[in-house]
Design a protein around this motif. Structure first.
Motif, mmCIF file in Angstrom:
data_model
loop_
_atom_site.group_PDB
_atom_site.id
_atom_site.type_symbol
_atom_site.label_atom_id
_atom_site.label_comp_id
_atom_site.label_asym_id
_atom_site.label_seq_id
_atom_site.Cartn_x
_atom_site.Cartn_y
_atom_site.Cartn_z
ATOM 1 N N VAL A 118 67.613 104.265 42.549
ATOM 2 C CA VAL A 118 69.076 104.193 42.687
ATOM 3 C C VAL A 118 69.575 102.979 41.910
ATOM 4 C CG1 VAL A 118 71.023 103.983 44.274
ATOM 5 C CG2 VAL A 118 68.969 105.253 44.960
ATOM 6 N N GLU A 119 70.376 103.237 40.890
ATOM 7 C CA GLU A 119 70.924 102.164 40.069
ATOM 8 C C GLU A 119 72.398 101.968 40.405
ATOM 9 O OE1 GLU A 119 69.502 100.106 38.055
ATOM 10 O OE2 GLU A 119 67.487 100.974 38.087
ATOM 11 N N VAL A 120 72.727 100.806 40.929
ATOM 12 C CA VAL A 120 74.111 100.460 41.237
ATOM 13 C C VAL A 120 74.403 99.104 40.611
ATOM 14 C CG1 VAL A 120 75.835 100.133 43.045
ATOM 15 C CG2 VAL A 120 73.902 101.664 43.437
ATOM 16 N N SER A 121 75.468 99.038 39.843
ATOM 17 C CA SER A 121 75.798 97.782 39.172
ATOM 18 C C SER A 121 77.307 97.594 39.149
ATOM 19 C CB SER A 121 75.252 97.775 37.734
ATOM 20 O OG SER A 121 75.607 96.563 37.078
ATOM 21 N N VAL A 122 77.760 96.486 39.702
ATOM 22 C CA VAL A 122 79.170 96.130 39.684
ATOM 23 C C VAL A 122 79.324 94.886 38.814
ATOM 24 C CG1 VAL A 122 81.200 95.501 41.050
ATOM 25 C CG2 VAL A 122 79.497 97.069 41.993
ATOM 26 N N GLU A 123 79.898 95.067 37.639
ATOM 27 C CA GLU A 123 80.060 93.953 36.710
ATOM 28 C C GLU A 123 81.204 93.051 37.156
ATOM 29 O OE1 GLU A 123 78.063 93.208 34.285
ATOM 30 O OE2 GLU A 123 76.828 95.002 34.600
ATOM 31 N N THR A 124 80.975 91.757 37.076
ATOM 32 C CA THR A 124 81.998 90.781 37.436
ATOM 33 C C THR A 124 82.676 90.267 36.173
ATOM 34 O OG1 THR A 124 80.723 90.088 39.379
ATOM 35 C CG2 THR A 124 82.438 88.593 38.598
ATOM 36 N N ILE A 125 83.987 90.305 36.170
ATOM 37 C CA ILE A 125 84.752 89.804 35.022
ATOM 38 C C ILE A 125 84.839 88.284 35.136
ATOM 39 C CG2 ILE A 125 86.964 89.865 33.826
ATOM 40 C CD1 ILE A 125 87.370 92.669 34.973
ATOM 41 N N ARG A 126 84.356 87.593 34.123
ATOM 42 C CA ARG A 126 84.328 86.124 34.148
ATOM 43 C C ARG A 126 84.922 85.560 32.863
ATOM 44 N NH1 ARG A 126 79.039 87.838 34.752
ATOM 45 N NH2 ARG A 126 78.276 87.943 36.907
ATOM 46 N N ASN A 127 85.516 84.388 32.984
ATOM 47 C CA ASN A 127 85.894 83.643 31.785
ATOM 48 C C ASN A 127 84.730 82.733 31.404
ATOM 49 O OD1 ASN A 127 86.026 81.317 33.453
ATOM 50 N ND2 ASN A 127 88.199 81.680 33.886
ATOM 51 N N ALA A 128 84.881 82.001 30.322
ATOM 52 C CA ALA A 128 83.778 81.178 29.805
ATOM 53 C C ALA A 128 83.355 80.110 30.817
ATOM 54 C CB ALA A 128 84.197 80.521 28.493
ATOM 55 N N GLN A 129 84.300 79.504 31.493
ATOM 56 C CA GLN A 129 83.985 78.459 32.467
ATOM 57 C C GLN A 129 83.219 79.028 33.664
ATOM 58 O OE1 GLN A 129 87.397 76.342 33.917
ATOM 59 N NE2 GLN A 129 86.235 75.135 35.401
ATOM 60 N N GLN A 130 83.652 80.195 34.138
ATOM 61 C CA GLN A 130 82.964 80.832 35.263
ATOM 62 C C GLN A 130 81.553 81.254 34.897
ATOM 63 O OE1 GLN A 130 85.844 83.914 35.975
ATOM 64 N NE2 GLN A 130 86.836 82.814 37.661
ATOM 65 N N GLN A 131 81.365 81.722 33.668
ATOM 66 C CA GLN A 131 80.033 82.094 33.196
ATOM 67 C C GLN A 131 79.114 80.876 33.164
ATOM 68 O OE1 GLN A 131 78.913 85.138 32.511
ATOM 69 N NE2 GLN A 131 76.876 84.433 31.900
ATOM 70 N N GLU A 132 79.635 79.766 32.675
ATOM 71 C CA GLU A 132 78.847 78.531 32.610
ATOM 72 C C GLU A 132 78.498 78.033 34.015
ATOM 73 O OE1 GLU A 132 79.191 73.983 30.754
ATOM 74 O OE2 GLU A 132 80.743 75.479 30.357
ATOM 75 N N SER A 133 79.452 78.116 34.938
ATOM 76 C CA SER A 133 79.213 77.684 36.317
ATOM 77 C C SER A 133 78.136 78.542 36.980
ATOM 78 C CB SER A 133 80.510 77.754 37.124
ATOM 79 O OG SER A 133 81.472 76.846 36.623
ATOM 80 N N LEU A 134 78.173 79.849 36.731
ATOM 81 C CA LEU A 134 77.163 80.744 37.301
ATOM 82 C C LEU A 134 75.774 80.404 36.794
ATOM 83 C CD1 LEU A 134 76.335 83.246 38.913
ATOM 84 C CD2 LEU A 134 76.895 84.628 36.898
ATOM 85 N N LEU A 135 75.649 80.175 35.494
ATOM 86 C CA LEU A 135 74.350 79.821 34.920
ATOM 87 C C LEU A 135 73.829 78.514 35.508
ATOM 88 C CD1 LEU A 135 74.983 80.762 31.165
ATOM 89 C CD2 LEU A 135 73.583 82.005 32.829
#
Length: 224
Positions: free
Chosen positions: A111-128
């Motif tokens: 079962v493949e379920v994927s919900v993509e999160t829309i992020r800006n550049a700052q949010q992407q950096e914070s997640l990493l």
């Protein structure tokens, strides 16, 4: 005769003027009618989009719930395979149960379920950055289990609105705040899973040590 022609011309001009006024008024009324109709259409379309937005959010929430359910199922199957009960049954029974567990895990993974999160550049950096901080602790779990648990609890305390049981990692908290809301929830869930697994590991280790102690005590008693 001339007077009659003048009167006829005047009458004709008046009729033309009246027709022009009527035509102009019709155009104004037509434009006003079209404007009202466009407003109605716009209102209906906006209402439809508002309803669709609610359905889209409900759809994403349902997909996120399925993601969480998949993670929970995989964790439960894994815990059963590594439970103390599995170590205290016959080899044949353990093999049969593992086959069933592997089958269930395989079906869950289909079962493949994927919900993509829309992020800006700052949010992407914070997640990493947040992911890296957690990974650093996980990579040192085997070196010092107790220290890893304390550090993970301080990270978890930075993600919850409840009063934490211990200290909070302020640096991690500032990083998490910079993440998207959906990522904040996922980070919290990951920390909860890690802490549960650590607790189960500690219970297994405690139980194993207790069994070893009982065996040693039994041997000493026999020697006496």
């Amino acid at each position: 005769m001339a007077q009659a022609k003048i009167s006829a011309k005047a009458s004709e001009g008046a009729q033309q003027q009246q027709q022009q006024q009527q035509h102009s008024g019709g155009q104004l009324r037509g434009r006003f009618y079209r404007s009202t109709s466009m407003a109605d259409r716009s209102s209906r379309l906006l209402e439809n989009l508002d309803q669709l937005e609610l359905r889209v959010e409900a759809f994403r929430d349902a997909a996120s719930a399925m993601e969480q359910e998949k993670e929970t199922l995989l964790e439960m199957i894994h815990n059963i395979q590594n439970s103390q009960d599995m170590r205290h049954i016959s080899e044949g029974e353990r093999e049969e149960l593992n086959l069933t567990a592997n089958r269930l895990m395989g079906r869950t993974l289909t079962v493949e379920v994927s919900v993509e999160t829309i992020r800006n550049a700052q949010q992407q950096e914070s997640l990493l950055h947040a992911t890296k901080m957690i990974d650093e602790i996980v990579n040192k779990l085997l070196d010092d289990l107790e220290d890893a648990k304390i550090r993970l609890m301080s990270l978890y305390g930075a993600c919850t609105s409840d009063v934490p049981a211990g200290p909070i990692d302020q640096k991690f908290q500032s990083v998490v705040i910079g993440c998207a809301i959906e990522d904040q929830k996922k980070i919290k869930r990951r920390l909860e899973t890690l802490l549960r697994n650590l607790e189960n590991s500690e219970k297994s280790i405690t139980l194993l040590e207790h069994q070893k102690s009982s065996i040693r005590q039994s041997c000493i008693s026999k020697q006496d």
